[in-house]
Design a protein around this motif. Sequence first.
Motif, PDB file in Angstrom:
ATOM      1  N   MET A  94       0.825  -1.210   0.000  1.00 25.58           N
ATOM      2  CA  MET A  94       0.000   0.000   0.000  1.00 25.58           C
ATOM      3  C   MET A  94       0.857   1.257   0.000  1.00 25.58           C
ATOM      4  SD  MET A  94      -3.212  -1.177   2.376  1.00 25.58           S
ATOM      5  CE  MET A  94      -4.086   0.363   2.211  1.00 25.58           C
ATOM      6  N   LEU A  95       1.931   1.240   0.760  1.00 33.33           N
ATOM      7  CA  LEU A  95       2.829   2.399   0.776  1.00 33.33           C
ATOM      8  C   LEU A  95       3.490   2.605  -0.588  1.00 33.33           C
ATOM      9  CD1 LEU A  95       4.460   1.949   4.289  1.00 33.33           C
ATOM     10  CD2 LEU A  95       2.883   3.767   3.597  1.00 33.33           C
ATOM     11  N   GLU A  96       3.870   1.514  -1.232  1.00 31.38           N
ATOM     12  CA  GLU A  96       4.455   1.616  -2.576  1.00 31.38           C
ATOM     13  C   GLU A  96       3.443   2.176  -3.567  1.00 31.38           C
ATOM     14  OE1 GLU A  96       5.896  -2.314  -3.487  1.00 31.38           O
ATOM     15  OE2 GLU A  96       7.631  -2.106  -2.159  1.00 31.38           O
ATOM     16  N   SER A  97       2.186   1.780  -3.437  1.00 33.10           N
ATOM     17  CA  SER A  97       1.136   2.312  -4.311  1.00 33.10           C
ATOM     18  C   SER A  97       0.972   3.812  -4.123  1.00 33.10           C
ATOM     19  CB  SER A  97      -0.194   1.610  -4.040  1.00 33.10           C
ATOM     20  OG  SER A  97      -0.123   0.261  -4.384  1.00 33.10           O
ATOM     21  N   CYS A  98       0.999   4.253  -2.886  1.00 35.32           N
ATOM     22  CA  CYS A  98       0.896   5.688  -2.611  1.00 35.32           C
ATOM     23  C   CYS A  98       2.084   6.428  -3.213  1.00 35.32           C
ATOM     24  CB  CYS A  98       0.847   5.943  -1.104  1.00 35.32           C
ATOM     25  SG  CYS A  98      -0.671   5.472  -0.305  1.00 35.32           S
ATOM     26  N   GLU A  99       3.258   5.867  -3.042  1.00 33.91           N
ATOM     27  CA  GLU A  99       4.467   6.511  -3.563  1.00 33.91           C
ATOM     28  C   GLU A  99       4.430   6.592  -5.084  1.00 33.91           C
ATOM     29  OE1 GLU A  99       9.230   5.685  -3.465  1.00 33.91           O
ATOM     30  OE2 GLU A  99       8.074   5.198  -1.663  1.00 33.91           O
ATOM     31  N   LYS A 100       4.023   5.520  -5.742  1.00 35.47           N
ATOM     32  CA  LYS A 100       3.921   5.521  -7.208  1.00 35.47           C
ATOM     33  C   LYS A 100       2.908   6.556  -7.674  1.00 35.47           C
ATOM     34  CE  LYS A 100       5.202   0.726  -7.970  1.00 35.47           C
ATOM     35  NZ  LYS A 100       4.716  -0.623  -8.307  1.00 35.47           N
ATOM     36  N   LEU A 101       1.817   6.652  -6.940  1.00 32.79           N
ATOM     37  CA  LEU A 101       0.769   7.603  -7.285  1.00 32.79           C
ATOM     38  C   LEU A 101       1.296   9.032  -7.275  1.00 32.79           C
ATOM     39  CD1 LEU A 101      -2.256   8.056  -7.870  1.00 32.79           C
ATOM     40  CD2 LEU A 101      -2.627   8.092  -5.411  1.00 32.79           C
ATOM     41  N   THR A 102       2.145   9.343  -6.333  1.00 35.71           N
ATOM     42  CA  THR A 102       2.660  10.710  -6.227  1.00 35.71           C
ATOM     43  C   THR A 102       3.837  10.961  -7.157  1.00 35.71           C
ATOM     44  OG1 THR A 102       4.108  10.126  -4.381  1.00 35.71           O
ATOM     45  CG2 THR A 102       1.908  10.951  -3.839  1.00 35.71           C
ATOM     46  N   LYS A 103       4.453   9.899  -7.683  1.00 33.24           N
ATOM     47  CA  LYS A 103       5.616  10.071  -8.557  1.00 33.24           C
ATOM     48  C   LYS A 103       5.263  10.009 -10.039  1.00 33.24           C
ATOM     49  CE  LYS A 103       9.274   8.759  -5.466  1.00 33.24           C
ATOM     50  NZ  LYS A 103      10.409   7.897  -5.225  1.00 33.24           N
ATOM     51  N   SER A 115      -9.442   7.633  -4.249  1.00 33.10           N
ATOM     52  CA  SER A 115      -9.575   6.174  -4.182  1.00 33.10           C
ATOM     53  C   SER A 115      -8.559   5.569  -3.219  1.00 33.10           C
ATOM     54  CB  SER A 115      -9.409   5.585  -5.580  1.00 33.10           C
ATOM     55  OG  SER A 115      -9.489   4.198  -5.541  1.00 33.10           O
ATOM     56  N   MET A 116      -7.331   6.053  -3.266  1.00 39.11           N
ATOM     57  CA  MET A 116      -6.290   5.549  -2.369  1.00 39.11           C
ATOM     58  C   MET A 116      -6.626   5.861  -0.916  1.00 39.11           C
ATOM     59  SD  MET A 116      -3.524   3.898  -1.857  1.00 39.11           S
ATOM     60  CE  MET A 116      -2.946   3.618  -3.507  1.00 39.11           C
ATOM     61  N   LEU A 117      -7.135   7.057  -0.665  1.00 38.37           N
ATOM     62  CA  LEU A 117      -7.501   7.427   0.705  1.00 38.37           C
ATOM     63  C   LEU A 117      -8.638   6.553   1.238  1.00 38.37           C
ATOM     64  CD1 LEU A 117      -7.264  11.303   0.404  1.00 38.37           C
ATOM     65  CD2 LEU A 117      -5.771   9.816   1.773  1.00 38.37           C
ATOM     66  N   LEU A 118      -9.601   6.244   0.376  1.00 35.13           N
ATOM     67  CA  LEU A 118     -10.677   5.332   0.799  1.00 35.13           C
ATOM     68  C   LEU A 118     -10.124   3.944   1.113  1.00 35.13           C
ATOM     69  CD1 LEU A 118     -13.778   6.048  -1.467  1.00 35.13           C
ATOM     70  CD2 LEU A 118     -13.554   6.384   0.997  1.00 35.13           C
ATOM     71  N   THR A 119      -9.222   3.469   0.285  1.00 33.48           N
ATOM     72  CA  THR A 119      -8.600   2.164   0.518  1.00 33.48           C
ATOM     73  C   THR A 119      -7.858   2.152   1.852  1.00 33.48           C
ATOM     74  OG1 THR A 119      -8.349   1.820  -1.857  1.00 33.48           O
ATOM     75  CG2 THR A 119      -6.955   0.482  -0.413  1.00 33.48           C
ATOM     76  N   ILE A 120      -7.116   3.206   2.110  1.00 31.08           N
ATOM     77  CA  ILE A 120      -6.362   3.329   3.360  1.00 31.08           C
ATOM     78  C   ILE A 120      -7.315   3.322   4.554  1.00 31.08           C
ATOM     79  CG2 ILE A 120      -5.003   4.969   4.744  1.00 31.08           C
ATOM     80  CD1 ILE A 120      -3.660   5.770   2.021  1.00 31.08           C
ATOM     81  N   SER A 121      -8.349   4.134   4.483  1.00 30.80           N
ATOM     82  CA  SER A 121      -9.278   4.232   5.607  1.00 30.80           C
ATOM     83  C   SER A 121     -10.014   2.912   5.841  1.00 30.80           C
ATOM     84  CB  SER A 121     -10.272   5.370   5.376  1.00 30.80           C
ATOM     85  OG  SER A 121     -11.071   5.539   6.520  1.00 30.80           O
ATOM     86  N   HIS A 122     -10.412   2.251   4.768  1.00 33.10           N
ATOM     87  CA  HIS A 122     -11.107   0.963   4.927  1.00 33.10           C
ATOM     88  C   HIS A 122     -10.168  -0.107   5.483  1.00 33.10           C
ATOM     89  CE1 HIS A 122     -14.354   2.285   1.859  1.00 33.10           C
ATOM     90  NE2 HIS A 122     -14.645   2.675   3.083  1.00 33.10           N
ATOM     91  N   PHE A 123      -8.912  -0.088   5.049  1.00 30.00           N
ATOM     92  CA  PHE A 123      -7.917  -1.004   5.609  1.00 30.00           C
ATOM     93  C   PHE A 123      -7.776  -0.759   7.109  1.00 30.00           C
ATOM     94  CE2 PHE A 123      -3.496  -1.727   6.916  1.00 30.00           C
ATOM     95  CZ  PHE A 123      -3.357  -3.073   6.634  1.00 30.00           C
ATOM     96  N   ASN A 124      -7.696   0.513   7.496  1.00 33.83           N
ATOM     97  CA  ASN A 124      -7.564   0.851   8.917  1.00 33.83           C
ATOM     98  C   ASN A 124      -8.797   0.424   9.710  1.00 33.83           C
ATOM     99  OD1 ASN A 124      -5.068   1.940   8.414  1.00 33.83           O
ATOM    100  ND2 ASN A 124      -5.726   4.056   8.542  1.00 33.83           N
TER     101      ASN A 124
END
Length: 167
Positions: A94-103, A115-124
């Motif tokens: 998940m962290l790699e996905s976030c990093e790729k998204l910003t790069k 979408s990534m923020l929803l995924t993060i929140s649902h995972f949490n």
Amino acid sequence: MLYQNHLPEENPNPVPRSKFHELYVVKLMELYYWEMKMLETLTLLQSSSESSVLQKKIAMYHIRKGEQVENLQQIFILLDLPIAGKKCNMITLMLESCEKLTKVSNVANDDQIYSMLLTISHFNQTSYNWLISLSENLQMPDILFCLNANLTMEQEFTIRLSEVLED
């Protein structure tokens, strides 16, 4: 010996040691690691967003994330454990996905960030629900307050994030 007749007081609420307890501690450490990494990652996602509304939601989430980290630290203290994080494969992905998204570009697509923020929140939310359930089974009621507070913060963020679509 000087201390031979002075035995240490026993903990009035000893935490049961079992495979479930070990699993619980591992998950707690993984979640702590994740929440600490999210403090950094949210800053990247916020700076990659084009929308000022989304940037404000991410900033609010970042502040609440700090409170969640403090609650997790309190749990470590209540369990008489050292405060420590632990990597896990799912979190790394998940962290790699976030990093790729910003790069991908200087400004990522806000829909992808959303979408990534929803995924993060649902995972949490799933992680906190699991820890809450296991806390109840392990009969650790003192810890439930911190976990429920963190779960509530995640649920509130998901609701507030949905407001971005309405704006």
